[in-house]
Design a protein around this motif. Sequence first.
Motif, PDB file in Angstrom:
ATOM      1  N   PRO A 159       0.820  -1.212   0.000  1.00  0.00           N
ATOM      2  CA  PRO A 159       0.000   0.000   0.000  1.00  0.00           C
ATOM      3  C   PRO A 159       0.855   1.264   0.000  1.00  0.00           C
ATOM      4  O   PRO A 159       1.841   1.359   0.727  1.00  0.00           O
ATOM      5  N   GLY A 160       0.460   2.213  -0.850  1.00  0.00           N
ATOM      6  CA  GLY A 160       1.171   3.469  -0.942  1.00  0.00           C
ATOM      7  C   GLY A 160       2.234   3.512  -2.012  1.00  0.00           C
ATOM      8  O   GLY A 160       2.722   4.588  -2.355  1.00  0.00           O
ATOM      9  N   TRP A 161       2.596   2.345  -2.552  1.00  0.00           N
ATOM     10  CA  TRP A 161       3.599   2.275  -3.604  1.00  0.00           C
ATOM     11  C   TRP A 161       2.920   2.015  -4.946  1.00  0.00           C
ATOM     12  O   TRP A 161       2.028   1.168  -5.049  1.00  0.00           O
ATOM     13  N   THR A 162       3.354   2.703  -5.973  1.00  0.00           N
ATOM     14  CA  THR A 162       2.693   2.665  -7.270  1.00  0.00           C
ATOM     15  C   THR A 162       2.969   1.356  -8.007  1.00  0.00           C
ATOM     16  O   THR A 162       4.113   0.887  -8.052  1.00  0.00           O
ATOM     17  N   GLN A 163       1.917   0.796  -8.578  1.00  0.00           N
ATOM     18  CA  GLN A 163       2.047  -0.390  -9.415  1.00  0.00           C
ATOM     19  C   GLN A 163       1.962   0.009 -10.884  1.00  0.00           C
ATOM     20  O   GLN A 163       1.376   1.032 -11.235  1.00  0.00           O
ATOM     21  N   ALA A 164       2.571  -0.821 -11.740  1.00  0.00           N
ATOM     22  CA  ALA A 164       2.632  -0.483 -13.157  1.00  0.00           C
ATOM     23  C   ALA A 164       2.477  -1.718 -14.025  1.00  0.00           C
ATOM     24  O   ALA A 164       2.905  -2.821 -13.661  1.00  0.00           O
ATOM     25  N   ASN A 165       1.863  -1.506 -15.185  1.00  0.00           N
ATOM     26  CA  ASN A 165       1.814  -2.513 -16.237  1.00  0.00           C
ATOM     27  C   ASN A 165       3.148  -2.512 -16.980  1.00  0.00           C
ATOM     28  O   ASN A 165       3.813  -1.476 -17.083  1.00  0.00           O
ATOM     29  N   ASP A 221      18.503  -7.890 -26.292  1.00  0.00           N
ATOM     30  CA  ASP A 221      19.174  -6.601 -26.139  1.00  0.00           C
ATOM     31  C   ASP A 221      18.431  -5.462 -26.827  1.00  0.00           C
ATOM     32  O   ASP A 221      18.737  -4.289 -26.580  1.00  0.00           O
ATOM     33  N   ASP A 222      17.472  -5.809 -27.698  1.00  0.00           N
ATOM     34  CA  ASP A 222      16.750  -4.748 -28.411  1.00  0.00           C
ATOM     35  C   ASP A 222      15.395  -4.444 -27.789  1.00  0.00           C
ATOM     36  O   ASP A 222      14.628  -3.634 -28.339  1.00  0.00           O
ATOM     37  N   LEU A 223      15.078  -5.031 -26.640  1.00  0.00           N
ATOM     38  CA  LEU A 223      13.765  -4.805 -26.041  1.00  0.00           C
ATOM     39  C   LEU A 223      13.710  -3.459 -25.322  1.00  0.00           C
ATOM     40  O   LEU A 223      14.562  -3.148 -24.488  1.00  0.00           O
ATOM     41  N   VAL A 224      12.696  -2.686 -25.659  1.00  0.00           N
ATOM     42  CA  VAL A 224      12.405  -1.431 -24.963  1.00  0.00           C
ATOM     43  C   VAL A 224      11.187  -1.685 -24.071  1.00  0.00           C
ATOM     44  O   VAL A 224      10.155  -2.173 -24.552  1.00  0.00           O
ATOM     45  N   SER A 225      11.312  -1.366 -22.798  1.00  0.00           N
ATOM     46  CA  SER A 225      10.245  -1.648 -21.842  1.00  0.00           C
ATOM     47  C   SER A 225       9.519  -0.367 -21.457  1.00  0.00           C
ATOM     48  O   SER A 225      10.144   0.670 -21.193  1.00  0.00           O
ATOM     49  N   PHE A 226       8.204  -0.458 -21.408  1.00  0.00           N
ATOM     50  CA  PHE A 226       7.343   0.650 -21.019  1.00  0.00           C
ATOM     51  C   PHE A 226       6.620   0.257 -19.733  1.00  0.00           C
ATOM     52  O   PHE A 226       6.036  -0.832 -19.650  1.00  0.00           O
ATOM     53  N   LEU A 227       6.668   1.135 -18.747  1.00  0.00           N
ATOM     54  CA  LEU A 227       5.870   0.971 -17.542  1.00  0.00           C
ATOM     55  C   LEU A 227       4.674   1.905 -17.649  1.00  0.00           C
ATOM     56  O   LEU A 227       4.829   3.121 -17.824  1.00  0.00           O
ATOM     57  N   ILE A 228       3.490   1.316 -17.576  1.00  0.00           N
ATOM     58  CA  ILE A 228       2.227   2.008 -17.819  1.00  0.00           C
ATOM     59  C   ILE A 228       1.450   2.081 -16.508  1.00  0.00           C
ATOM     60  O   ILE A 228       1.384   1.106 -15.750  1.00  0.00           O
ATOM     61  N   GLY A 229       0.841   3.234 -16.232  1.00  0.00           N
ATOM     62  CA  GLY A 229       0.068   3.410 -15.016  1.00  0.00           C
ATOM     63  C   GLY A 229      -0.988   2.340 -14.821  1.00  0.00           C
ATOM     64  O   GLY A 229      -1.563   1.813 -15.781  1.00  0.00           O
ATOM     65  N   TRP A 287     -13.008   1.403 -15.743  1.00  0.00           N
ATOM     66  CA  TRP A 287     -11.837   2.266 -15.904  1.00  0.00           C
ATOM     67  C   TRP A 287     -10.986   1.749 -17.059  1.00  0.00           C
ATOM     68  O   TRP A 287     -10.879   0.534 -17.269  1.00  0.00           O
ATOM     69  N   ALA A 288     -10.365   2.663 -17.807  1.00  0.00           N
ATOM     70  CA  ALA A 288      -9.393   2.247 -18.815  1.00  0.00           C
ATOM     71  C   ALA A 288      -8.311   1.407 -18.145  1.00  0.00           C
ATOM     72  O   ALA A 288      -7.964   1.620 -16.982  1.00  0.00           O
ATOM     73  N   CYS A 289      -7.764   0.439 -18.873  1.00  0.00           N
ATOM     74  CA  CYS A 289      -6.891  -0.562 -18.274  1.00  0.00           C
ATOM     75  C   CYS A 289      -5.588  -0.683 -19.062  1.00  0.00           C
ATOM     76  O   CYS A 289      -5.586  -0.655 -20.305  1.00  0.00           O
ATOM     77  N   GLY A 290      -4.499  -0.876 -18.331  1.00  0.00           N
ATOM     78  CA  GLY A 290      -3.191  -1.012 -18.943  1.00  0.00           C
ATOM     79  C   GLY A 290      -2.933  -2.350 -19.593  1.00  0.00           C
ATOM     80  O   GLY A 290      -1.796  -2.610 -20.039  1.00  0.00           O
ATOM     81  N   VAL A 291      -3.940  -3.208 -19.685  1.00  0.00           N
ATOM     82  CA  VAL A 291      -3.827  -4.412 -20.511  1.00  0.00           C
ATOM     83  C   VAL A 291      -4.123  -4.074 -21.975  1.00  0.00           C
ATOM     84  O   VAL A 291      -3.909  -4.882 -22.873  1.00  0.00           O
ATOM     85  N   THR A 292      -4.587  -2.849 -22.229  1.00  0.00           N
ATOM     86  CA  THR A 292      -4.843  -2.413 -23.604  1.00  0.00           C
ATOM     87  C   THR A 292      -3.648  -2.650 -24.525  1.00  0.00           C
ATOM     88  O   THR A 292      -3.831  -3.086 -25.674  1.00  0.00           O
ATOM     89  N   PRO A 293      -2.391  -2.378 -24.102  1.00  0.00           N
ATOM     90  CA  PRO A 293      -1.266  -2.678 -24.987  1.00  0.00           C
ATOM     91  C   PRO A 293      -1.194  -4.145 -25.400  1.00  0.00           C
ATOM     92  O   PRO A 293      -0.796  -4.461 -26.534  1.00  0.00           O
ATOM     93  N   GLN A 294      -1.585  -5.040 -24.506  1.00  0.00           N
ATOM     94  CA  GLN A 294      -1.549  -6.457 -24.869  1.00  0.00           C
ATOM     95  C   GLN A 294      -2.633  -6.787 -25.898  1.00  0.00           C
ATOM     96  O   GLN A 294      -2.423  -7.614 -26.798  1.00  0.00           O
TER      97      GLN A 294
END
Length: 256
Positions: free
Chosen positions: A25-31, A102-110, A217-224
């Motif tokens: 609790p209190g710490w942000t989670q990300a997709n 080595d070419d993977l770019v990672s995005f952390l989504i709210g 609510w809009a969901c960060g599984v949308t990228p998947q």
Amino acid sequence: MMQEPQQAREAFRGGLRVPTSGCCPGWTQANLISLPREFAYDFLLFAQRNPKSCPVLDVTEPGETSASIFAGDLRTDLPAYTVYDHGEPIGQRTDVTDLWRDDLVSFLIGCSFTFEAALLDAAVPVRHLETGSNVPMFRTDRECRPAGGLAGPMVVSMRPIPAERVADAVRVTSRYPAVHGAPVHIGAPESLGITDLRSPDFGDPVRVEHGEVPIFWACGVTPQAAVMRSRPPFAIAHSPGHMAITDARDSDFLVP
């Protein structure tokens, strides 16, 4: 209950596999979505065009396994991952080290889990926390704005809210725009193309009691969903509901 991000990440690295709603609790989670570099600009543009569904919190350099808001290892420190081969999910894993590139770019989504503590503080119940289950998530018939080679439907998470607390739920969550913010729809799931609330596309079903209203609510599984539609050759993502526990605080994303 795990209280600190490092503690949670160590547990997940050790093989603990649980949905993370209510964790730390209190710490942000990300997709998480990790794509080959050649698709990174397309995804960044996709996120810019669909900020409600894809609010970007952080982006790595190609091949990096940590991020400015995530001091752990993106390959091992989430409880579960889904791997995609040309848009097809080819299994869930607790460690993707051997698949990392080595070419993977990672995005952390709210993630909307971020505002659930605030909902509870406002006496707004959160059903999947009450039952210890994963939040239900649904594909909708609302198309995201495409970008480059990426296109797909909006995914939403659903929480049933007592009718008299709907205004409170909207007020509380609207103060967290970086983690999806206010709902995209209230009631009438058929208006989103959702035919059965008992059969979510991701996560677990939860009961909707008499006098409660389903809120979406809009969901960060949308990228998947975009990966499944657009079929890039390779992608790694969190398994829905099994998030990255970051070193950012929920209060960092609270708008006064």
